[in-house]
Design a protein around this motif. Structure first.
Motif, PDB file in Angstrom:
ATOM      1  N   PHE A  95       0.828  -1.209   0.000  1.00  0.00           N
ATOM      2  CA  PHE A  95       0.000   0.000   0.000  1.00  0.00           C
ATOM      3  C   PHE A  95       0.863   1.260   0.000  1.00  0.00           C
ATOM      4  O   PHE A  95       0.522   2.255  -0.648  1.00  0.00           O
ATOM      5  N   LYS A  96       1.988   1.228   0.702  1.00  0.00           N
ATOM      6  CA  LYS A  96       2.901   2.369   0.684  1.00  0.00           C
ATOM      7  C   LYS A  96       3.453   2.599  -0.716  1.00  0.00           C
ATOM      8  O   LYS A  96       3.537   3.728  -1.186  1.00  0.00           O
ATOM      9  N   THR A  97       3.819   1.503  -1.383  1.00  0.00           N
ATOM     10  CA  THR A  97       4.375   1.622  -2.724  1.00  0.00           C
ATOM     11  C   THR A  97       3.325   2.126  -3.707  1.00  0.00           C
ATOM     12  O   THR A  97       3.604   3.007  -4.528  1.00  0.00           O
ATOM     13  N   ALA A  98       2.118   1.585  -3.637  1.00  0.00           N
ATOM     14  CA  ALA A  98       1.044   2.040  -4.522  1.00  0.00           C
ATOM     15  C   ALA A  98       0.759   3.526  -4.296  1.00  0.00           C
ATOM     16  O   ALA A  98       0.561   4.282  -5.254  1.00  0.00           O
ATOM     17  N   HIS A  99       0.777   3.958  -3.040  1.00  0.00           N
ATOM     18  CA  HIS A  99       0.558   5.369  -2.724  1.00  0.00           C
ATOM     19  C   HIS A  99       1.679   6.228  -3.309  1.00  0.00           C
ATOM     20  O   HIS A  99       1.424   7.295  -3.897  1.00  0.00           O
ATOM     21  N   ALA A 100       2.919   5.782  -3.162  1.00  0.00           N
ATOM     22  CA  ALA A 100       4.058   6.543  -3.670  1.00  0.00           C
ATOM     23  C   ALA A 100       4.020   6.652  -5.193  1.00  0.00           C
ATOM     24  O   ALA A 100       4.291   7.715  -5.753  1.00  0.00           O
ATOM     25  N   VAL A 101       3.651   5.572  -5.874  1.00  0.00           N
ATOM     26  CA  VAL A 101       3.572   5.598  -7.331  1.00  0.00           C
ATOM     27  C   VAL A 101       2.455   6.545  -7.781  1.00  0.00           C
ATOM     28  O   VAL A 101       2.635   7.338  -8.714  1.00  0.00           O
ATOM     29  N   ALA A 102       1.306   6.484  -7.129  1.00  0.00           N
ATOM     30  CA  ALA A 102       0.188   7.371  -7.484  1.00  0.00           C
ATOM     31  C   ALA A 102       0.555   8.830  -7.236  1.00  0.00           C
ATOM     32  O   ALA A 102       0.228   9.709  -8.047  1.00  0.00           O
ATOM     33  N   LYS A 103       1.240   9.102  -6.142  1.00  0.00           N
ATOM     34  CA  LYS A 103       1.646  10.476  -5.827  1.00  0.00           C
ATOM     35  C   LYS A 103       2.661  10.986  -6.849  1.00  0.00           C
ATOM     36  O   LYS A 103       2.593  12.133  -7.293  1.00  0.00           O
TER      37      LYS A 103
END
Length: 130
Positions: A8-16
């Motif tokens: 979830f952290k990685t998905a958030h970072a990619v989206a940001k």
């Protein structure tokens, strides 16, 4: 609890990162006719993560120095050297910016797909289904 899962952290970072790139692309398009304006781009997500791993990102020396939203931003904006200048010194190519915009949208869509799929797997593992 869910904030500590790496997926979830990685998905958030990619989206940001995709959102930041879309912002830079929009600024480039808005300045397409500005004399002397140099097109900008955001460092790729992979390069940004390498920089984060080696602790080369911006750090606040005190709480009021950098706001929390900008302190979490790790994508560095750079001048795009691959563009040719027009006679008025502007280096923005609308076609290139549209391609960058599509890439950013696809990156964001992939991040959301990873997030949604991970949530489905998590719900299934808890016995709650979709």
């Amino acid at each position: 609890m869910f904030e500590t899962l790496d997926i979830f952290k990685t998905a958030h970072a990619v989206a940001k990162h995709a959102a930041q790139r879309q912002t830079v692309v929009a600024a480039n398009v808005a300045n397409a006719d500005t004399p002397g304006f140099k097109a900008r781009d955001v460092v790729s997500f992979e390069m940004a993560m390498r920089g984060a791993e080696t602790n080369t990102e911006i750090r606040a020396t005190r709480l009021s120095h950098i706001s929390s939203s900008s302190a979490q931003s790790f994508a560095k904006t750079v001048v795009d050297q691959s563009s040719e200048n027009s006679p008025n010194g502007n280096s923005v190519s609308i076609e290139t910016e549209m391609l960058k915009s599509i890439e950013a949208e696809r990156q964001h869509s992939r991040a959301m797909t990873v997030y949604q799929t991970s949530m489905g797997i998590l719900r299934t593992s808890l016995g709650r289904g979709r």
